[in-house]
Design a protein around this motif. Sequence first.
Motif, mmCIF file in Angstrom:
data_model
loop_
_atom_site.group_PDB
_atom_site.id
_atom_site.type_symbol
_atom_site.label_atom_id
_atom_site.label_comp_id
_atom_site.label_asym_id
_atom_site.label_seq_id
_atom_site.Cartn_x
_atom_site.Cartn_y
_atom_site.Cartn_z
ATOM 1 N N VAL A 24 42.674 47.526 36.572
ATOM 2 C CA VAL A 24 41.726 48.289 37.384
ATOM 3 C C VAL A 24 41.404 49.621 36.706
ATOM 4 N N LEU A 25 42.425 50.314 36.209
ATOM 5 C CA LEU A 25 42.181 51.579 35.501
ATOM 6 C C LEU A 25 41.264 51.371 34.298
ATOM 7 N N ASN A 26 41.467 50.285 33.603
ATOM 8 C CA ASN A 26 40.683 50.027 32.404
ATOM 9 C C ASN A 26 39.252 49.629 32.740
ATOM 10 N N ASP A 27 39.092 48.829 33.781
ATOM 11 C CA ASP A 27 37.761 48.339 34.152
ATOM 12 C C ASP A 27 36.936 49.382 34.904
ATOM 13 N N PHE A 28 37.615 50.353 35.505
ATOM 14 C CA PHE A 28 36.940 51.454 36.194
ATOM 15 C C PHE A 28 37.345 52.763 35.507
ATOM 16 N N LYS A 81 26.832 54.102 42.458
ATOM 17 C CA LYS A 81 27.046 53.561 41.114
ATOM 18 C C LYS A 81 27.579 52.136 41.122
ATOM 19 N N GLY A 82 28.439 51.837 42.049
ATOM 20 C CA GLY A 82 29.001 50.500 42.153
ATOM 21 C C GLY A 82 28.340 49.722 43.275
ATOM 22 N N LYS A 83 29.030 48.711 43.738
ATOM 23 C CA LYS A 83 28.512 47.879 44.824
ATOM 24 C C LYS A 83 29.587 47.722 45.884
ATOM 25 N N LEU A 84 29.298 48.223 47.088
ATOM 26 C CA LEU A 84 30.223 48.105 48.208
ATOM 27 C C LEU A 84 29.979 46.801 48.954
ATOM 28 N N ALA A 85 31.066 46.142 49.356
ATOM 29 C CA ALA A 85 30.928 44.913 50.125
ATOM 30 C C ALA A 85 32.259 44.599 50.796
ATOM 31 N N PHE A 86 32.211 43.814 51.846
ATOM 32 C CA PHE A 86 33.440 43.302 52.449
ATOM 33 C C PHE A 86 33.803 41.997 51.754
ATOM 34 N N SER A 87 35.052 41.892 51.360
ATOM 35 C CA SER A 87 35.537 40.706 50.657
ATOM 36 C C SER A 87 36.711 40.105 51.417
ATOM 37 N N ASN A 143 31.921 46.749 39.952
ATOM 38 C CA ASN A 143 30.988 47.118 38.887
ATOM 39 C C ASN A 143 30.762 45.868 38.029
ATOM 40 N N LYS A 144 30.203 46.022 36.861
ATOM 41 C CA LYS A 144 29.899 44.860 36.031
ATOM 42 C C LYS A 144 31.150 44.194 35.474
ATOM 43 N N ARG A 145 32.277 44.917 35.517
ATOM 44 C CA ARG A 145 33.492 44.397 34.889
ATOM 45 C C ARG A 145 34.500 43.838 35.884
ATOM 46 N N SER A 146 34.537 44.416 37.089
ATOM 47 C CA SER A 146 35.639 44.053 37.968
ATOM 48 C C SER A 146 35.351 44.437 39.420
ATOM 49 N N LYS A 147 36.323 44.152 40.275
ATOM 50 C CA LYS A 147 36.248 44.496 41.696
ATOM 51 C C LYS A 147 37.618 45.004 42.134
ATOM 52 N N ALA A 148 37.630 45.975 43.054
ATOM 53 C CA ALA A 148 38.885 46.526 43.563
ATOM 54 C C ALA A 148 38.697 46.927 45.021
ATOM 55 N N VAL A 149 39.804 47.124 45.714
ATOM 56 C CA VAL A 149 39.793 47.533 47.114
ATOM 57 C C VAL A 149 39.673 49.050 47.195
ATOM 58 N N ILE A 150 38.870 49.522 48.144
ATOM 59 C CA ILE A 150 38.709 50.965 48.358
ATOM 60 C C ILE A 150 39.976 51.552 48.973
ATOM 61 N N THR A 155 44.514 47.025 43.858
ATOM 62 C CA THR A 155 44.273 45.688 43.340
ATOM 63 C C THR A 155 43.871 44.752 44.482
ATOM 64 N N LEU A 156 43.157 43.683 44.166
ATOM 65 C CA LEU A 156 42.771 42.706 45.175
ATOM 66 C C LEU A 156 43.992 41.954 45.704
ATOM 67 N N LYS A 157 44.866 41.556 44.798
ATOM 68 C CA LYS A 157 46.087 40.854 45.178
ATOM 69 C C LYS A 157 47.195 41.850 45.500
ATOM 70 N N ASN A 158 48.159 41.380 46.280
ATOM 71 C CA ASN A 158 49.329 42.195 46.575
ATOM 72 C C ASN A 158 50.400 41.935 45.520
ATOM 73 N N TYR A 159 50.839 43.009 44.848
ATOM 74 C CA TYR A 159 51.809 42.872 43.769
ATOM 75 C C TYR A 159 53.121 43.605 44.031
ATOM 76 N N ALA A 160 53.353 44.055 45.248
ATOM 77 C CA ALA A 160 54.608 44.744 45.553
ATOM 78 C C ALA A 160 54.828 44.720 47.060
ATOM 79 N N TYR A 161 56.091 44.859 47.446
ATOM 80 C CA TYR A 161 56.445 44.932 48.869
ATOM 81 C C TYR A 161 57.174 46.239 49.159
ATOM 82 N N HIS A 162 56.812 46.861 50.260
ATOM 83 C CA HIS A 162 57.571 48.002 50.766
ATOM 84 C C HIS A 162 58.700 47.423 51.605
ATOM 85 N N LEU A 163 59.957 47.727 51.243
ATOM 86 C CA LEU A 163 61.100 47.066 51.872
ATOM 87 C C LEU A 163 61.656 47.802 53.077
#
Length: 337
Positions: A133-137, A167-173, A206-213, A262-270
């Motif tokens: 995400v950092l690289n694509d945005f 600049k980007g495109k907002l949408a519900f996903s 954007n043209k490269r990727s998508k992320a959650v606000i 990120t779109l996917k969840n990659y960690a859990y708060h325990l």
Amino acid sequence: MRIGDNPEKHSNQLEIDSYHRVVIPVYIPNLTEDYFRDGLKILKLCLGTLLHTINPKTRISIIDNGCCDEVINYLKEQFAAHKAIDQLLHSKINLGKVNALYSAIKSNLEPIISITDADVMFLPGWQEGVEGVLNDFPEAGMVSPVPTSRGYASIYTYSTAYYGLFKGKLAFSDVADPDGMIKFQESIGRQMYEPIHLEKYLTVANKRSKAVIGCGHFVATFRAEVFEHAPTENCHVKIVGGSENNYLDIPNDKGGFLRLSTLKNYAYHLGNSEEDWMLKKYDEVLAHPKNEHILASLSKPHPISKRGYFVGKVMHKLLFSKFKRSFFKLKGMKQPY
């Protein structure tokens, strides 16, 4: 009396063999009080999954922020056993979360810095996810591996709002991993999401990727440039009380950087209580191949202008608050959100 010449004077350029640093403040003052009883168990889940999921170019700073002897001994063992843990800083008193974080943030040279609480379980792919995400945005400065469908509402997403609107495109996903958000609200002991929040979240593309606000800050990855906009004085609050807002959220937003997940969840708060599912998930993480993926290069930061920040502030208040229902309906959200 000084004898001879310090050899470091003749090779005084700092060189590092890493590009990503993870900073973990640890405050477990005892293992007897109910709140801290499982603290060491949870810490082991956190550090074990972190060590298994980072790549060889990542280093870890741990701050012992006034821990008890049992925890200190464990941290010393891990420091001695793992090359990736190259800093273990000890304080006999609790410096507060922000001061503990900044003791490492301000003294290291990596261009990417992740901060995490000591009760986070890391899942395979989290590092590739946030770095992607950092690289694509190039405008992004703060990225969490844990998406939240309520992140858009934060008042510290004015630069993000400007980018999404102009600049980007907002949408519900569609939410990619609702179970992650369910486990998060269970970990904090209160309902945070309505059913619709587990179905849709607001994204920017954007043209490269998508992320959650938006994102939280119990685990988040930053461009190092974000901290150039931080306060210069020490924080006088141990935890909450606006401390994380002032030293993490506001520098990112006012610096013109996007706040994303990120779109996917990659960690859990325990949380502070060990549960059976955590042990099962821990074994699954360690059964996964170790992370060997190294980011080839990081896009240069491209923050939003100050004008863009103030425009985003106005638009955020109008479209994400006052006229939210109408604006979200325009974006395809037909029901209250």
